[in-house]
Write a protein that holds these residues in place. Structure first.
Motif, PDB file in Angstrom:
ATOM      1  N   PRO A  41       1.023  -1.144  -0.225  1.00 15.49           N
ATOM      2  CA  PRO A  41      -0.675   0.008  -0.022  1.00 15.49           C
ATOM      3  C   PRO A  41       1.196   1.250   0.138  1.00 15.49           C
ATOM      4  O   PRO A  41       2.083   0.952   0.284  1.00 15.49           O
ATOM      5  CB  PRO A  41      -0.719   0.226   1.500  1.00 15.49           C
ATOM      6  N   SER A  42       0.742   2.398  -0.329  1.00 19.11           N
ATOM      7  CA  SER A  42       1.224   3.882  -0.390  1.00 19.11           C
ATOM      8  C   SER A  42       0.003   5.078  -1.172  1.00 19.11           C
ATOM      9  O   SER A  42      -0.577   4.470  -1.855  1.00 19.11           O
ATOM     10  CB  SER A  42       2.521   4.273  -1.995  1.00 19.11           C
ATOM     11  N   THR A  43       0.236   5.788  -0.539  1.00 19.99           N
ATOM     12  CA  THR A  43      -0.644   6.956  -0.322  1.00 19.99           C
ATOM     13  C   THR A  43      -0.142   8.256  -1.084  1.00 19.99           C
ATOM     14  O   THR A  43       0.358   8.724  -2.496  1.00 19.99           O
ATOM     15  CB  THR A  43      -1.607   7.238   0.623  1.00 19.99           C
ATOM     16  N   ARG A  44       0.939   8.298  -0.119  1.00 26.17           N
ATOM     17  CA  ARG A  44       2.487   9.948  -1.141  1.00 26.17           C
ATOM     18  C   ARG A  44       2.917   9.490  -1.651  1.00 26.17           C
ATOM     19  O   ARG A  44       3.299  10.123  -3.086  1.00 26.17           O
ATOM     20  CB  ARG A  44       2.938   9.865   0.159  1.00 26.17           C
ATOM     21  N   THR A  45       3.743   8.344  -2.001  1.00 24.81           N
ATOM     22  CA  THR A  45       4.488   8.080  -3.219  1.00 24.81           C
ATOM     23  C   THR A  45       4.085   7.024  -4.302  1.00 24.81           C
ATOM     24  O   THR A  45       4.290   8.029  -5.433  1.00 24.81           O
ATOM     25  CB  THR A  45       5.251   6.994  -2.310  1.00 24.81           C
ATOM     26  N   ARG A  46       3.324   6.809  -4.508  1.00 29.38           N
ATOM     27  CA  ARG A  46       1.971   6.724  -5.451  1.00 29.38           C
ATOM     28  C   ARG A  46       1.891   7.687  -6.238  1.00 29.38           C
ATOM     29  O   ARG A  46       2.632   7.820  -7.136  1.00 29.38           O
ATOM     30  CB  ARG A  46       1.408   5.768  -5.351  1.00 29.38           C
ATOM     31  N   ARG A  94       7.458  -0.782  -5.761  1.00 28.64           N
ATOM     32  CA  ARG A  94       7.432  -0.721  -4.164  1.00 28.64           C
ATOM     33  C   ARG A  94       6.783  -2.031  -3.623  1.00 28.64           C
ATOM     34  O   ARG A  94       5.954  -2.761  -4.333  1.00 28.64           O
ATOM     35  CB  ARG A  94       6.434   0.281  -3.057  1.00 28.64           C
ATOM     36  N   HIS A 122      14.221   3.568   1.008  1.00 29.68           N
ATOM     37  CA  HIS A 122      13.222   4.496   0.599  1.00 29.68           C
ATOM     38  C   HIS A 122      13.947   5.673  -0.054  1.00 29.68           C
ATOM     39  O   HIS A 122      13.835   6.810   0.419  1.00 29.68           O
ATOM     40  CB  HIS A 122      12.220   5.101   1.212  1.00 29.68           C
ATOM     41  N   PRO A 245       7.376  11.061   7.805  1.00 32.92           N
ATOM     42  CA  PRO A 245       7.082  10.659   6.616  1.00 32.92           C
ATOM     43  C   PRO A 245       6.146  10.071   6.134  1.00 32.92           C
ATOM     44  O   PRO A 245       4.974  10.119   5.012  1.00 32.92           O
ATOM     45  CB  PRO A 245       8.080   9.335   6.618  1.00 32.92           C
ATOM     46  N   GLY A 246       5.013   9.727   7.145  1.00 36.80           N
ATOM     47  CA  GLY A 246       3.394   9.637   6.642  1.00 36.80           C
ATOM     48  C   GLY A 246       3.299   7.685   6.444  1.00 36.80           C
ATOM     49  O   GLY A 246       4.289   7.231   5.295  1.00 36.80           O
ATOM     50  N   PRO A 247       2.099   7.657   5.931  1.00 34.28           N
ATOM     51  CA  PRO A 247       1.146   8.040   6.982  1.00 34.28           C
ATOM     52  C   PRO A 247       1.321   8.346   8.803  1.00 34.28           C
ATOM     53  O   PRO A 247       1.642   7.302   8.683  1.00 34.28           O
ATOM     54  CB  PRO A 247       0.321   6.581   6.799  1.00 34.28           C
TER      55      PRO A 247
HETATM   56  N1   CP Z   1       5.872   8.171   3.593  1.00 33.53           N
HETATM   57  C1   CP Z   1       6.009   7.330   2.293  1.00 33.53           C
HETATM   58  O1   CP Z   1       6.435   6.371   2.005  1.00 33.53           O
HETATM   59  O2   CP Z   1       4.005   6.864   2.538  1.00 33.53           O
HETATM   60  P1   CP Z   1       3.251   6.048   1.536  1.00 33.53           P
HETATM   61  O3   CP Z   1       2.692   4.594   1.962  1.00 33.53           O
HETATM   62  O4   CP Z   1       2.135   6.367   1.703  1.00 33.53           O
HETATM   63  O5   CP Z   1       3.741   5.884   0.262  1.00 33.53           O
END
Ligand code: CP
Length: 287
Positions: A41-46, A94, A122, A245-247
């Motif tokens: 899963p990813s929000t920011r990176t994707r 990822r 990362h 870095p989130g989330p």
């Molecule tokens: N910081 C980071 O990698 O966030 P995501 O997992 O949402 O991509």
């Protein structure tokens, strides 16, 4: 044959590469498509890679492993080769497992970019975080950055420790350790420090999410490596900033007051993540 530019970790980057990756976009455009292949899963990176690709003229293609022919036994390498025959010029990966991008990079004649591999690295998060710190402080030289929380299982911590140290910062690491050992192994960059000292010494405090998908965290560790606004105001330097870095799991790594407070650079980290990834795509396709 021109050298193919993979970004699988921080170590392989030359000083010249870093100058390019940390500089501002000169507006040069690329053509073709980039495949965004996220097996975790990813929000920011994707989505920052999506925005970054568009910014530099590339078509972002979002790959969905669950509906792909990987489900019918196709290997990742064969999948990437087939995508390359359709015009894909670079692959962003990822994965849950460490070093999947490294293995693919050995076999594929197109750039492979690591968007997070297991507990390993990362690098594009670190590049965005370095840009954020440079914008705020002007330089990383002489800065103390404390990385706090689930350091041992964090790919963000590994890449940031390597990059920020290389750029002149001192990195302090505070988190649960196994018998006091360095979380990344003997001789690795970053100094292991008790949490109190890490908080009082820092110009920037980087809190980390607990990697619950990789291990079980003790409740006592969660409470020890947690940032509350009272602790921040009483112990940290008056100018110290907070990063994550989130989330974010609000109330777990830090309180909402800290996450949304005046010292927080969280939104800036996300903004700079897009710029960093745009630069990485330009760099990868500039040979
Ligand atoms: N910081 C980071 O990698 O966030 P995501 O997992 O949402 O991509």
């Amino acid at each position: 044959m021109p050298k193919i530019r993979h970004l699988v970790g921080i170590e392989g980057l030359t000083d010249e590469d870093l100058d390019f990756l940390l500089s501002d976009d000169a507006g040069s455009r690329r053509e073709g498509a980039v495949a965004l292949m996220f097996h975790e899963p990813s929000t920011r990176t994707r989505f920052s890679f999506h925005q970054a690709a568009r910014r530099v003229g590339l078509d972002p293609l979002h790959y969905d492993a669950s509906t792909s022919s990987e489900k019918k036994g196709e290997t990742l390498l064969d999948t990437c080769r087939n995508l390359s025959w359709m015009g894909v010029r670079a692959f962003v990966l990822r994965n849950k497992e460490n070093e999947v991008p490294h293995r693919l990079a050995r076999d594929l004649n197109l750039p492979v970019i690591n968007a997070g591999d297991g507990t390993n690295e990362h690098p594009t998060q670190a590049l965005g975080d370095a840009r954020t710190l440079v914008e705020h402080f002007g330089s990383l030289k002489g800065l103390t950055v404390s990385i706090v929380g689930d350091v041992r299982f964090s790919r963000v911590a590994r890449s940031n420790t390597k990059l920020l140290t290389r750029l002149g910062a001192e990195v302090l690491l505070a988190g649960p350790t196994v018998s006091g050992r360095h979380p990344f192994g003997v001789g690795s960059p970053g100094k292991v420090m008790p949490v109190e000292q890490a908080l009082t010494s820092a110009d920037a405090i980087m809190m980390l999410r607990w990697q619950d998908e990789r291990h079980i965290t003790k409740a006592s560790d969660r409470s020890m490596f947690h940032l509350h606004s009272t602790v921040l105001e009483e112990k940290a330097k008056p100018h110290a900033v907070v990063m994550h870095p989130g989330p974010i799991n609000r109330g777990v790594e830090m309180t909402s007051e800290v996450a949304d407070g005046k010292r927080s650079l969280v939104a800036k980290q996300v903004e700079h993540g897009v710029a960093a990834r745009a630069r990485v795509l330009q760099w990868a396709l500039s040979s």
